[in-house]
Write a protein that holds these residues in place. Structure first.
Motif, short mmCIF file in Angstrom:
data_model
loop_
_atom_site.label_atom_id
_atom_site.label_comp_id
_atom_site.label_asym_id
_atom_site.label_seq_id
_atom_site.Cartn_x
_atom_site.Cartn_y
_atom_site.Cartn_z
N LEU A 62 0.84 -1.21 0.00
CA LEU A 62 0.00 0.00 0.00
C LEU A 62 0.87 1.26 0.00
CD1 LEU A 62 -2.71 -1.18 2.54
CD2 LEU A 62 -3.06 -0.73 0.10
N LEU A 63 1.92 1.25 0.80
CA LEU A 63 2.82 2.41 0.84
C LEU A 63 3.57 2.57 -0.48
CD1 LEU A 63 4.10 1.92 4.48
CD2 LEU A 63 2.82 3.90 3.64
N ARG A 64 3.95 1.46 -1.08
CA ARG A 64 4.60 1.51 -2.38
C ARG A 64 3.65 2.10 -3.43
NH1 ARG A 64 6.24 -3.21 -2.33
NH2 ARG A 64 4.57 -4.27 -3.46
N ALA A 65 2.39 1.69 -3.37
CA ALA A 65 1.39 2.22 -4.30
C ALA A 65 1.20 3.72 -4.09
CB ALA A 65 0.06 1.48 -4.11
N ALA A 66 1.15 4.14 -2.82
CA ALA A 66 1.00 5.56 -2.51
C ALA A 66 2.18 6.36 -3.05
CB ALA A 66 0.86 5.76 -1.01
N ARG A 67 3.38 5.83 -2.87
CA ARG A 67 4.57 6.53 -3.38
C ARG A 67 4.51 6.68 -4.89
NH1 ARG A 67 10.98 4.81 -2.61
NH2 ARG A 67 11.83 6.59 -3.79
N GLU A 68 4.14 5.63 -5.58
CA GLU A 68 4.07 5.67 -7.04
C GLU A 68 3.08 6.73 -7.51
OE1 GLU A 68 3.05 1.72 -8.12
OE2 GLU A 68 5.06 0.90 -7.73
N SER B 230 1.54 11.61 -10.03
CA SER B 230 0.41 12.53 -10.17
C SER B 230 0.26 13.53 -9.05
CB SER B 230 -0.90 11.72 -10.29
OG SER B 230 -0.81 10.77 -11.33
N GLY B 231 1.10 13.46 -8.02
CA GLY B 231 1.00 14.41 -6.92
C GLY B 231 0.27 13.85 -5.73
N VAL B 232 0.37 14.56 -4.63
CA VAL B 232 -0.21 14.12 -3.36
C VAL B 232 -1.73 14.06 -3.44
CG1 VAL B 232 -0.44 14.63 -0.90
CG2 VAL B 232 1.74 15.02 -2.06
N ALA B 233 -2.35 15.04 -4.08
CA ALA B 233 -3.81 15.08 -4.13
C ALA B 233 -4.40 13.83 -4.78
CB ALA B 233 -4.26 16.32 -4.89
N ALA B 234 -3.64 13.23 -5.68
CA ALA B 234 -4.14 12.04 -6.38
C ALA B 234 -4.07 10.79 -5.52
CB ALA B 234 -3.34 11.81 -7.65
N GLU C 198 6.46 18.90 -1.54
CA GLU C 198 6.75 20.32 -1.36
C GLU C 198 5.79 21.19 -2.17
OE1 GLU C 198 10.53 23.43 -1.70
OE2 GLU C 198 10.55 21.57 -2.86
N ARG C 199 5.52 20.78 -3.39
CA ARG C 199 4.66 21.56 -4.28
C ARG C 199 3.24 21.71 -3.72
NH1 ARG C 199 5.89 18.89 -8.42
NH2 ARG C 199 4.22 17.35 -8.33
N GLU C 200 2.74 20.69 -3.05
CA GLU C 200 1.36 20.72 -2.58
C GLU C 200 1.21 21.00 -1.09
OE1 GLU C 200 -1.13 17.57 -4.27
OE2 GLU C 200 0.50 17.12 -5.66
N ALA C 201 2.34 21.30 -0.43
CA ALA C 201 2.30 21.52 1.02
C ALA C 201 1.44 22.72 1.41
CB ALA C 201 3.71 21.69 1.56
N ARG C 202 1.31 23.70 0.52
CA ARG C 202 0.54 24.89 0.85
C ARG C 202 -0.96 24.66 0.72
NH1 ARG C 202 4.81 27.85 -1.96
NH2 ARG C 202 5.98 29.09 -0.44
N THR C 203 -1.36 23.63 -0.01
CA THR C 203 -2.79 23.43 -0.27
C THR C 203 -3.35 22.12 0.28
OG1 THR C 203 -2.25 22.46 -2.44
CG2 THR C 203 -2.70 24.82 -2.37
N ASP C 204 -2.48 21.18 0.58
CA ASP C 204 -2.93 19.88 1.06
C ASP C 204 -2.42 19.68 2.49
OD1 ASP C 204 -2.80 16.97 1.65
OD2 ASP C 204 -3.57 16.76 -0.39
#
Length: 207
Positions: free
Chosen positions: A20-26, A31-35, A115-121
């Protein structure tokens, strides 16, 4: 008999959690954290959404564990062990430069996404806050060692040098150099020269 049954179950549970963690990392890298929703992670890992919740109480829990998972998979302790074992502070800078360059080559995609999504997520923000905490702690320990050994270059304090080091190892610096075609070995070698000439009084450069 009970222990013999429990051990395979525990092994299966660890494998499922790692999958599950490997899938989350991929997903984060692609596609970014939001995905990286619970449903998306379940689908990527080939399990039900309920199965994800058996291991992680929430998406926030999953993202928090992702930080530790990436560091474990990429052997952060092993990669940076030579820093603590270095005979002097200037050599520790060399070892840090090399270890950091190779580590960033492995984790940069996920780190940039966080880092890119830290301000919004909020989940990305917590992950990034943890990452920055450890970067700050590592930097300060390096600079403090220089100061304790009496070789911190003139004009710097532990605070200002630690902050500058944080800027020099920022994601954007690594991304720029890798985009320019630099190898991790090249980044590590030249970062070593830069850190020695900037922070280590009279230490010279690596030979």
């Amino acid at each position: 008999m009970t222990r013999a049954i429990e051990e395979p179950r525990n092994a299966r549970s660890r494998r499922s959690r790692a999958a599950l963690l490997r899938a989350a990392r991929e997903i984060v890298e692609e596609s970014g954290v939001a995905a990286a929703t619970m449903a998306a992670v379940a689908e990527r890992a080939g399990v039900s959404r309920r199965a994800v919740y058996l291991h992680f109480a929430s998406r926030a829990d999953l993202m928090s564990e992702l930080f530790a998972y990436v560091n474990e998979v990429e052997d952060i302790e092993g990669r940076f062990a030579a820093v603590g074992d270095a005979p002097d502070a200037a050599t520790a800078l060399d070892e840090f430069s090399r270890a950091h360059a190779h580590f960033m080559a492995r984790i940069l995609p996920v780190s940039l996404a966080v880092e890119r999504e830290a301000r919004t997520d909020p989940d990305a923000a917590r992950h990034w806050e943890t990452a920055m905490y450890w970067r700050n702690a590592t930097n300060r320990a390096l600079i403090r060692r220089l100061a304790d050994e009496g070789v911190l270059a003139p004009g710097w304090t532990v605070d200002t040098a630690s902050d500058m080091l944080l800027a020099l190892i920022a994601n954007g610096v690594s991304a720029t150099l890798f985009d320019r075609g630099w190898t991790p070995d090249q980044v590590g070698e030249h970062m070593s020269r830069l850190l020695r000439s900037t922070f280590a009084a009279g230490a010279g450069t690596r030979t």
